[in-house]
Design a protein around this motif. Structure first.
Motif, mmCIF file in Angstrom:
data_model
loop_
_atom_site.group_PDB
_atom_site.id
_atom_site.type_symbol
_atom_site.label_atom_id
_atom_site.label_comp_id
_atom_site.label_asym_id
_atom_site.label_seq_id
_atom_site.Cartn_x
_atom_site.Cartn_y
_atom_site.Cartn_z
ATOM 1 N N SER A 339 47.853 44.073 36.368
ATOM 2 C CA SER A 339 47.043 44.248 37.668
ATOM 3 C C SER A 339 45.658 43.789 37.615
ATOM 4 N N ARG A 340 45.307 42.965 36.476
ATOM 5 C CA ARG A 340 44.017 42.286 36.523
ATOM 6 C C ARG A 340 44.454 41.137 36.195
ATOM 7 N N ARG A 341 43.741 40.013 37.080
ATOM 8 C CA ARG A 341 43.823 38.449 36.599
ATOM 9 C C ARG A 341 42.687 38.279 35.758
ATOM 10 N N SER A 343 42.507 38.809 32.389
ATOM 11 C CA SER A 343 42.163 39.991 31.645
ATOM 12 C C SER A 343 42.545 39.524 30.069
ATOM 13 N N THR A 395 38.929 44.753 32.243
ATOM 14 C CA THR A 395 39.200 45.617 33.469
ATOM 15 C C THR A 395 38.353 45.518 34.332
ATOM 16 N N GLU A 406 39.704 39.894 38.028
ATOM 17 C CA GLU A 406 39.979 40.285 39.534
ATOM 18 C C GLU A 406 41.317 41.151 39.949
ATOM 19 N N THR A 407 41.271 41.868 40.588
ATOM 20 C CA THR A 407 42.490 42.816 40.821
ATOM 21 C C THR A 407 43.700 41.933 41.564
ATOM 22 N N ARG A 408 44.591 42.027 40.623
ATOM 23 C CA ARG A 408 45.798 41.398 40.882
ATOM 24 C C ARG A 408 46.878 42.023 41.876
ATOM 25 N N ARG A 409 46.887 43.450 41.441
ATOM 26 C CA ARG A 409 47.674 44.367 41.983
ATOM 27 C C ARG A 409 47.016 45.738 41.940
ATOM 28 N N ALA A 410 47.603 46.480 42.496
ATOM 29 C CA ALA A 410 47.184 47.913 42.117
ATOM 30 C C ALA A 410 47.690 48.698 41.003
ATOM 31 N N SER A 411 47.292 49.578 40.227
ATOM 32 C CA SER A 411 47.741 49.960 38.893
ATOM 33 C C SER A 411 47.844 51.516 39.150
ATOM 34 N N ASP A 415 43.949 52.433 38.234
ATOM 35 C CA ASP A 415 43.260 53.036 39.384
ATOM 36 C C ASP A 415 43.466 54.358 39.787
#
Length: 638
Positions: A339-341, A343, A395, A406-411, A415
Motif C-alpha cells: 500500500s505504500r511506495r 516503504s 507509512t 506515497e500511497t500506492r493503494r488503499a489498505s 487506512d
C-alpha cells in the motif's frame, strides 16, 4: 553614503521590531498558550499526552520497585574510592567508556547513598526527556497526525528497554542513548530541510553528550546517514552520495571525521575485544537468538515468557509465540509494502542496528559466555526506538523530504483507524504484560537490597564505631573478580567514620554474614593447629617464639587465624601468620585472639613478653572469616 536615521523612524522601527520579534519570555508565553490550546482542542495532541503520561507512570512504578544490583555497586565503589578525576570516570568498564554514567552514579550516592529513590528520580527524568524527544522527532518529521501514535506506542510499551530501565548500570548509559537518538535526529531533520550552522551545531552537541555516556551513540551517525540518503536525495546511490556531498558537505565532513576520531579513541582506550575474538561457530546461534527469539516477539508485544536466572531473565517466548510473531511481522510488512511506495528503505534502520548488535555481541560477549547472551534485551534496547522511527518512515511522508512514502493503494489495515487502534492496543497490552513479568521478578529477587537492608542500619548511625573485618561482599552483590572494589571498606565508604576495620582483635570482632547480618566473627576450621606436646597446656608460649604447625598449608590469601589461649596474668602476645605480625595485650583468663594471616603459610608463631605470666594454647584454627549464625551462637561458635 551613510544612512540617516531620525528619532521618529528609530522609534517606529523599534515598535515594529517589538511586534515582530517578541522577547524570549514573550515567546515562551506564546508557545505555552499555543500548547495549552492545542491540548484542549486537538485530539491527536491529547492522545500523545495521554500516551506519555501512561508511559511515565508505568516507568515510575517499575523504577520505584527496583533497587541497585551487580555492576551498580562496582560503579559506586570506584567513584567513592578512586577519586573524581576524569581519568577515573573514563576508565573502561567491561568495554564501556561511560564517564557520564560514572559521575551520575557518584551524584546519586553523594545525595543519599544506597537510596534508590534518588537514582530512580534521575532515571525517570531521563525517560521523560526521551519521551519528549520521541514526540518532537515524530511531529517534526511527519506533523501532528494520527499516524504518529502507533510508532509512539511501539516505543513506549514494547519490552525492549524494560530490562535496562530497572537496572541503574544499564539505564544510566542506554537511556541517554535514546535521548540523543531522538533529539539528534530531530535537529538533523531541521538541518536537512534548512542547512544552517545552528542546526548542525545542535546535532553535534547532542551526539557529543551521548558519547559521554555510551560508546554505541556513534551508531546514531548511521541512522542519520540512512535517513539523509534515503529521503533527502534521489537517484542512484552514487547520485545520492553526490547530493550529500554538495548540499550537506559541512555535516558530512564533520560527522565522518568526528565518528572516525571517536572510533580511534575508543579503540585505544576502551576496546577490549576484536573481530578475531569472535567464534564464527556461534554466529547462527547469536542471529537466531537475537533476531528470531528476542527481537521478533518483542516487536509485537512478546516475549510473554521468561527464563528467569537469578535476578534477571532471558526471553522465552516458546515456539507458538515465536511463529505467531514472525507471521504478524511478515503480514504487516507485506501490507505496508503493497500500500505504500518507497516503504522498504525504512527497514534499513532496524536492520543496521540489529547487524551492529549481532557483531558486537558475537565479538564482545558470546565468545566468552556463549550465544545465549544474545537473548538479553539490554544488548538491543535501542531497537524499540529505532523500529518506531522505521515504522513511521515506512507509512507516512516526511515533511520537506526529496523522496518519501506515497500511497500506492488503499489498505484495509493501514487506512482503517479502528483496526490500527485495535492492533496498537493489543501490542501495547501484551508489551506491558511482558515488561511487568520481568520488572516484578527483578524486584522480588533483589538479593542486594535484602543484604543492605540488614547491613546499613548497623553502620549508618552507631553509638560507637563498629569493629569489623574488611571482607568481600557476597558474589551476588559483586563478583570477587572486582577485588578490591568488592571489599566492605570500599562499598561502605560513605560510612567509613562509623566503622573500624580491624586486622586483629582480642575476643570481640564483628563480621558481615552472607545475608548482610552483622554478627560476631567466627573462623570455621579449614586448617587446625596440631596438638601440642605438653599435657594440659599444649604449647607453652614463652619469650622465644614457639612454632605451631598446622595440619596442612593454606594459600591464595583471605585467611584468618583464631588462637584460643589461657593466660595466668595480663601479657603482651605477638602472633605471626604468613609473614604478618601482630602485637596484642591478652588479659588474664581464657581468651581468643583473631588475626588476619598472610597469603600462604603452614604454621603460626607465638611469643609473650610477661615473664611472670604462664600462657598456654592448644586451640588454633585457620579459615575464611564469617559472621556467626544463630545456630552457631546457640551451639557455641568455634
Amino acid at each position: 553614503m551613510k544612512t540617516l536615521t531620525t528619532p521618529t523612524s528609530t522609534a517606529s522601527a523599534a515598535r515594529t521590531t517589538s511586534r515582530r520579534a517578541p522577547g524570549a519570555s514573550a515567546r515562551l508565553q506564546a508557545r505555552a498558550r499555543g500548547l495549552g490550546a492545542l491540548l484542549r482542542t486537538d485530539r491527536v495532541a491529547q492522545a500523545v499526552a495521554a500516551l506519555v503520561v501512561v508511559h511515565l507512570t508505568y516507568r515510575t512504578w517499575i523504577t520505584a520497585i527496583s533497587w541497585y544490583s551487580g555492576d551498580d555497586f562496582a560503579f559506586m565503589s570506584r567513584m567513592w574510592n578512586d577519586g573524581l578525576s576524569l581519568r577515573v570516570a573514563a576508565e573502561p568498564y567491561g568495554g564501556h567508556l561511560m564517564p557520564g554514567g560514572m559521575y551520575l552514579t557518584w551524584l546519586a550516592g553523594e545525595i543519599r547513598p544506597y537510596d534508590f529513590t534518588v537514582a530512580g528520580a534521575i532515571l525517570v527524568a531521563m525517560q521523560l526527556l526521551a519521551d519528549l524527544g520521541a514526540v518532537v522527532l515524530l511531529v517534526r518529521m511527519f506533523g501532528l497526525r494520527p499516524g504518529i501514535l502507533p510508532p509512539l506506542a511501539l516505543y513506549f510499551f514494547t519490552v525492549f528497554s524494560t530490562p535496562m530501565a530497572v537496572w541503574w548500570a544499564a539505564a544510566v548509559n542506554q537511556l541517554p542513548f535514546q535521548i540523543v537518538f531522538f533529539w539528534a535526529m530531530a535537529s538533523h531533520i531541521s538541518y536537512l530541510r534548512d542547512p544552517r550552522l545552528r542546526h548542525l551545531v545542535v546535532t553535534l552537541a547532542w551526539l557529543a553528550a551521548g558519547l559521554v555516556f555510551y560508546e554505541k551513540t556513534v551508531l546514531i551517525l548511521g541512522a542519520i546517514g540512512i535517513v539523509s540518503v534515503a529521503y533527502f536525495s534521489s537517484g542512484s546511490l552514487l547520485a545520492r552520495v553526490r547530493t550529500m556531498w554538495t548540499r550537506y558537505r559541512a555535516a558530512s565532513l564533520v560527522m565522518i571525521v568526528a565518528g572516525a576520531a571517536y572510533l580511534v579513541a575508543y579503540a585505544a582506550l576502551g576496546l577490549n575485544f576484536s573481530a578475531t575474538d569472535s567464534d564464527n561457530d556461534l554466529l547462527g546461534g547469536v542471529v537466531t537468538n537475537m533476531v528470531v527469539d528476542a527481537y521478533a516477539p518483542g516487536v509485537v508485544g512478546g516475549p510473554l515468557g521468561w527464563d528467569f536466572q537469578g535476578q534477571g531473565g532471558l526471553p522465552h517466548p516458546g515456539t507458538l509465540v515465536t511463529l505467531a510473531s514472525l507471521a504478524v511481522i511478515a503480514f504487516v510488512l507485506r501490507e505496508i509494502h503493497r500500500s505504500r511506495r518507497r516503504s522498504l528503505r525504512a527497514w534499513w534502520l532496524p536492520a543496521f542496528f540489529l547487524g551492529c548488535d549481532i557483531v558486537l555481541v558475537l565479538a564482545g560477549r558470546a565468545s566468552l559466555v556463549g550465544d545465549a547472551i544474545a537473548l538479553e534485551y539490554r544488548y538491543q534496547s535501542e531497537l524499540g526506538a529505532v523500529t518506531a522511527l522505521a515504522l513511521a518512515c515506512a507509512t507516512m511522508p516526511i515533511i520537506g523530504a526529496v523522496e518519501s512514502v506515497e500511497t500506492r493503494r488503499a489498505s484495509k489495515l493501514l487506512d482503517d483507524p479502528r483496526r490500527v487502534g485495535a492492533v496498537v492496543a493489543v501490542v501495547s497490552v501484551l508489551g506491558l504484560v511482558s515488561s511487568t513479568q520481568f520488572a516484578w521478578h527483578w524486584s522480588t529477587h533483589a538479593e542486594g537490597r535484602d543484604y543492605y537492608a540488614k547491613l546499613l542500619p548497623v553502620v549508618s548511625d552507631p553509638v560507637f564505631p563498629v569493629p569489623m573485618v574488611d571482607a568481600g561482599v557476597p558474589n551476588f552483590v559483586m563478583w570477587g573478580l572486582g577485588y578490591p572494589a568488592n571489599l566492605l571498606s570500599h562499598v561502605l565508604e560513605p560510612y567509613s567514620d562509623n566503622i573500624d576495620y580491624e586486622s586483629s582483635a582480642v575476643d570481640h570482632l564483628m563480621a558481615v554474614g552472607e545475608d548482610g547480618q552483622v554478627a560476631p566473627l567466627v573462623v570455621p576450621p579449614t586448617r587446625r593447629g596440631k596438638p601440642g606436646p605438653e599435657a594440659g597446656c599444649g604449647y607453652p608460649v614463652s619469650a622465644s617464639p614457639v612454632k605451631i604447625p598446622l595440619d596442612g598449608p593454606v594459600a591464595y590469601g583471605g585467611w584468618w587465624v583464631r588462637v584460643g589461649l589461657l593466660a595466668s596474668a595480663d601479657t603482651p602476645v605477638r602472633v605471626d601468620a604468613g609473614g604478618k605480625s601482630y602485637d596484642l595485650v591478652v588479659p588474664a583468663g581464657v581468651h581468643a585472639i583473631y588475626v588476619q594471616g598472610g597469603d600462604d603459610f603452614d604454621s603460626v608463631r607465638l611469643s609473650r613478653e610477661n615473664d611472670a605470666a604462664t600462657v598456654c594454647t592448644d586451640d588454633i584454627t585457620v579459615g575464611r572469616p564469617q559472621a556467626v549464625t544463630q545456630t552457631q551462637s546457640q551451639e557455641g561458635a568455634p
